[in-house]
Write a protein that holds these residues in place. Structure first.
Motif, PDB file in Angstrom:
ATOM      1  N   ASN A  35      32.537  38.081  -6.841  1.00  0.00           N
ATOM      2  CA  ASN A  35      31.800  39.264  -7.008  1.00  0.00           C
ATOM      3  C   ASN A  35      30.754  39.444  -6.185  1.00  0.00           C
ATOM      4  O   ASN A  35      29.734  38.368  -5.986  1.00  0.00           O
ATOM      5  CB  ASN A  35      31.110  38.822  -8.403  1.00  0.00           C
ATOM      6  CG  ASN A  35      32.179  38.828  -9.808  1.00  0.00           C
ATOM      7  OD1 ASN A  35      33.192  39.843  -9.740  1.00  0.00           O
ATOM      8  ND2 ASN A  35      31.982  38.149 -10.628  1.00  0.00           N
ATOM      9  N   GLN A  36      30.703  40.492  -5.240  1.00  0.00           N
ATOM     10  CA  GLN A  36      29.945  40.808  -4.157  1.00  0.00           C
ATOM     11  C   GLN A  36      28.995  41.524  -4.636  1.00  0.00           C
ATOM     12  O   GLN A  36      29.156  42.831  -5.117  1.00  0.00           O
ATOM     13  CB  GLN A  36      30.573  41.035  -3.251  1.00  0.00           C
ATOM     14  CG  GLN A  36      30.088  41.427  -1.793  1.00  0.00           C
ATOM     15  CD  GLN A  36      31.043  41.790  -0.490  1.00  0.00           C
ATOM     16  OE1 GLN A  36      32.283  41.152  -0.484  1.00  0.00           O
ATOM     17  NE2 GLN A  36      30.694  42.801   0.034  1.00  0.00           N
ATOM     18  N   LYS A  37      27.564  41.400  -4.183  1.00  0.00           N
ATOM     19  CA  LYS A  37      26.555  42.161  -4.664  1.00  0.00           C
ATOM     20  C   LYS A  37      26.686  43.466  -3.573  1.00  0.00           C
ATOM     21  O   LYS A  37      26.454  42.978  -2.374  1.00  0.00           O
ATOM     22  CB  LYS A  37      25.215  41.596  -4.847  1.00  0.00           C
ATOM     23  CG  LYS A  37      25.195  40.885  -5.942  1.00  0.00           C
ATOM     24  CD  LYS A  37      23.720  40.326  -6.248  1.00  0.00           C
ATOM     25  CE  LYS A  37      23.550  39.515  -7.462  1.00  0.00           C
ATOM     26  NZ  LYS A  37      22.271  38.612  -7.807  1.00  0.00           N
ATOM     27  N   GLN A  38      26.124  44.522  -3.734  1.00  0.00           N
ATOM     28  CA  GLN A  38      26.138  45.519  -2.797  1.00  0.00           C
ATOM     29  C   GLN A  38      24.687  45.931  -2.446  1.00  0.00           C
ATOM     30  O   GLN A  38      23.805  45.724  -3.370  1.00  0.00           O
ATOM     31  CB  GLN A  38      26.900  46.783  -3.248  1.00  0.00           C
ATOM     32  CG  GLN A  38      28.321  46.749  -3.914  1.00  0.00           C
ATOM     33  CD  GLN A  38      29.205  46.501  -2.550  1.00  0.00           C
ATOM     34  OE1 GLN A  38      28.751  46.175  -1.481  1.00  0.00           O
ATOM     35  NE2 GLN A  38      30.561  46.448  -2.647  1.00  0.00           N
ATOM     36  N   ASN A  39      24.527  46.104  -1.001  1.00  0.00           N
ATOM     37  CA  ASN A  39      23.313  46.587  -0.743  1.00  0.00           C
ATOM     38  C   ASN A  39      23.486  47.994   0.086  1.00  0.00           C
ATOM     39  O   ASN A  39      24.648  48.275   0.559  1.00  0.00           O
ATOM     40  CB  ASN A  39      22.489  45.572   0.128  1.00  0.00           C
ATOM     41  CG  ASN A  39      23.268  45.118   1.321  1.00  0.00           C
ATOM     42  OD1 ASN A  39      23.916  46.070   2.104  1.00  0.00           O
ATOM     43  ND2 ASN A  39      23.199  43.958   1.657  1.00  0.00           N
ATOM     44  N   LEU A  40      22.450  48.529   0.634  1.00  0.00           N
ATOM     45  CA  LEU A  40      22.690  49.906   1.100  1.00  0.00           C
ATOM     46  C   LEU A  40      23.329  50.091   2.263  1.00  0.00           C
ATOM     47  O   LEU A  40      24.445  50.719   2.715  1.00  0.00           O
ATOM     48  CB  LEU A  40      21.146  50.404   1.446  1.00  0.00           C
ATOM     49  CG  LEU A  40      21.314  51.857   2.077  1.00  0.00           C
ATOM     50  CD1 LEU A  40      21.688  52.955   1.383  1.00  0.00           C
ATOM     51  CD2 LEU A  40      19.527  52.225   2.195  1.00  0.00           C
ATOM     52  N   GLU A  41      23.171  48.898   3.124  1.00  0.00           N
ATOM     53  CA  GLU A  41      23.867  48.919   4.422  1.00  0.00           C
ATOM     54  C   GLU A  41      25.468  48.391   4.338  1.00  0.00           C
ATOM     55  O   GLU A  41      26.189  49.155   4.851  1.00  0.00           O
ATOM     56  CB  GLU A  41      23.260  47.877   5.353  1.00  0.00           C
ATOM     57  CG  GLU A  41      21.819  48.317   5.603  1.00  0.00           C
ATOM     58  CD  GLU A  41      21.712  49.650   6.186  1.00  0.00           C
ATOM     59  OE1 GLU A  41      22.331  50.304   7.066  1.00  0.00           O
ATOM     60  OE2 GLU A  41      20.693  50.453   5.518  1.00  0.00           O
ATOM     61  N   ARG A  42      25.513  47.748   3.182  1.00  0.00           N
ATOM     62  CA  ARG A  42      26.959  47.225   3.077  1.00  0.00           C
ATOM     63  C   ARG A  42      27.787  48.466   2.598  1.00  0.00           C
ATOM     64  O   ARG A  42      28.957  48.660   2.855  1.00  0.00           O
ATOM     65  CB  ARG A  42      27.009  46.132   2.286  1.00  0.00           C
ATOM     66  CG  ARG A  42      28.609  45.371   2.164  1.00  0.00           C
ATOM     67  CD  ARG A  42      28.451  44.159   1.451  1.00  0.00           C
ATOM     68  NE  ARG A  42      27.593  43.076   2.252  1.00  0.00           N
ATOM     69  CZ  ARG A  42      26.689  42.538   1.478  1.00  0.00           C
ATOM     70  NH1 ARG A  42      26.409  42.612   0.279  1.00  0.00           N
ATOM     71  NH2 ARG A  42      26.095  41.557   2.392  1.00  0.00           N
ATOM     72  N   VAL A  43      27.130  49.211   1.650  1.00  0.00           N
ATOM     73  CA  VAL A  43      27.776  50.322   0.947  1.00  0.00           C
ATOM     74  C   VAL A  43      28.285  51.349   2.041  1.00  0.00           C
ATOM     75  O   VAL A  43      29.304  52.050   1.555  1.00  0.00           O
ATOM     76  CB  VAL A  43      26.939  51.132  -0.109  1.00  0.00           C
ATOM     77  CG1 VAL A  43      27.251  52.370  -0.503  1.00  0.00           C
ATOM     78  CG2 VAL A  43      26.891  49.947  -1.253  1.00  0.00           C
TER      79      VAL A  43
END
Length: 393
Positions: free
Chosen positions: A52-60
């Motif tokens: 379960n990987q949390k998303q951040n703006l740069e990864r999205v």
């Protein structure tokens, strides 16, 4: 740099590892200007439970649409990795941050997932057409239509070879003229320029079909999804009748080899699952023969587009369904499918080697495949080992 990254991804694919965070920040450049993949904090074995990987703006900005949907039981795979690489290829070519004007995760998610928007290449881009085509294919909304990681390496290798090759006397000295003869093996879809003017990425292929009106302009990608559509009561509601017409047309049309393989796989799948109307007049043995022939053709295709076809054709050989029963030949296809990660094939290969049904007994190989199946939590393999007192140590 693109070729260096593709080489790294190909290596990870070979050892069955997914990086899970392919983006510019995680690519380092050596003093010799070699690109190296870095930051393996999120990397996992291909067969490990999904993280379960949390998303951040740069990864999205690099996330595949199916990853943004957060679907139940979704498993990150190499197709997600290819998508991220496709976005990175655009960034390398354009020297811009993907979706730079958007600083809202929800906005980017909506554009990518719902509106199918992708950044377009500039009109004056000096990148080879095959490079642009590769990036566009890699970011296809449907994972099934993205190229394999090994294919990206081959295309970029050809680009690099052409770039390094001295220009002929008849050609201009400009880099753009050196790229003119580089083409992909299949027609390149047009880039998607904006949310307001979305085009279907296999629209070109549809235009090559003489009777595309008969299936209501349904694309191959759309047709492939019809058997997965259900209504609110959980009943199948996809237009499988039209989809099958599409598969038949693509299978017989003068289109790309890849489109033919995709169409033939789904044609066999639809017939074998009873999803096709109007085939009642065809005898079951004739249906089985058609299915077996189609699965064999797909299974033997060098591109290995649908490795599950190896499992399905192996099953035809094992049961003598539509083809003469041949257990040694079935074993060959089961082993190939097992190498592509199919736990049922691992179990089938292990069972054949253990029992020696039509093949030479090989306890070592039997244990190897049973171990693989159990590692992938395949219950019948666990039961088989218990029932036969097989020691896996």
């Amino acid at each position: 740099m693109s070729l260096d990254i593709a080489r790294g991804l190909t290596f990870l694919r070979k050892i069955e590892i997914v990086h899970r965070d392919i983006r510019a920040k995680n690519v380092l450049i050596t003093l010799h200007e070699t690109a190296k993949l870095a930051n393996f904090k999120l990397s996992r074995s291909l067969f490990a439970p999904t993280l379960n990987q949390k998303q951040n703006l740069e990864r999205v900005r690099y996330c595949a649409p199916e990853l943004l949907e957060r679907a139940f039981n979704f498993k990150y795979d190499h197709k997600c990795e290819v998508y991220s690489f496709g976005i990175l290829l655009w960034e390398i070519a354009e020297e811009k941050t993907p979706y730079k004007e958007y600083t809202d995760i929800v906005k980017i998610t909506d554009f990518v997932r719902n509106k199918k928007y992708r950044e377009s290449f500039s009109k004056d881009s000096r990148m080879p057409s095959s490079f642009i085509g590769l990036s566009t294919k890699a970011t296809n909304h449907d994972p099934e239509f993205r190229p394999k990681i090994t294919d990206t390496f081959e295309v970029l290798s050809r680009c690099f070879e052409e770039y390094e090759r001295p220009p002929s006397k008849s050609s201009s000295n400009s880099k753009s003229s050196q790229y003119q003869n580089i083409t992909l093996s299949s027609p390149e879809p047009e880039p998607i320029p904006s949310p307001e003017s979305i085009i279907n990425q296999d629209e070109y292929a549809i235009k090559t079909l003489s009777d595309y009106e008969s299936f209501k302009y349904m694309s191959l990608a759309e047709a492939a999804k019809q058997h997965k559509i259900f209504d609110r009561q959980g009943k199948p509601s996809g237009d499988t009748k039209t989809a099958y017409k599409c598969f038949e047309s693509y299978a017989d049309a003068d289109t790309t080899v890849r489109n033919k393989i995709v169409a033939k796989y789904y044609k066999a799948y639809y017939i074998s699952r009873g999803l096709v109307e109007g085939l009642k007049e065809i005898k079951d043995k004739d249906k089985d023969r058609i299915v077996a022939e189609l699965y064999k053709e797909v299974a033997d295709d060098e591109a290995n587009e649908f490795p599950e076809a190896k499992l399905r054709y192996g099953d035809c050989l094992y049961n003598g369904k539509g083809v003469e029963k041949n257990l040694s030949e079935a074993l060959k296809y089961f082993e190939q499918a097992a190498d592509n990660g199919f736990k049922v094939a691992m179990y089938n290969a292990g069972k054949l080697y253990y029992n020696g049904d039509g093949v030479e007994k090989n306890k070592e190989k039997a244990i190897k495949y049973m171990k693989l199946a159990i590692y992938n939590e395949y219950e019948p393999a666990m039961k088989f080992c218990r029932d036969n007192n097989i020691n896996l140590n």
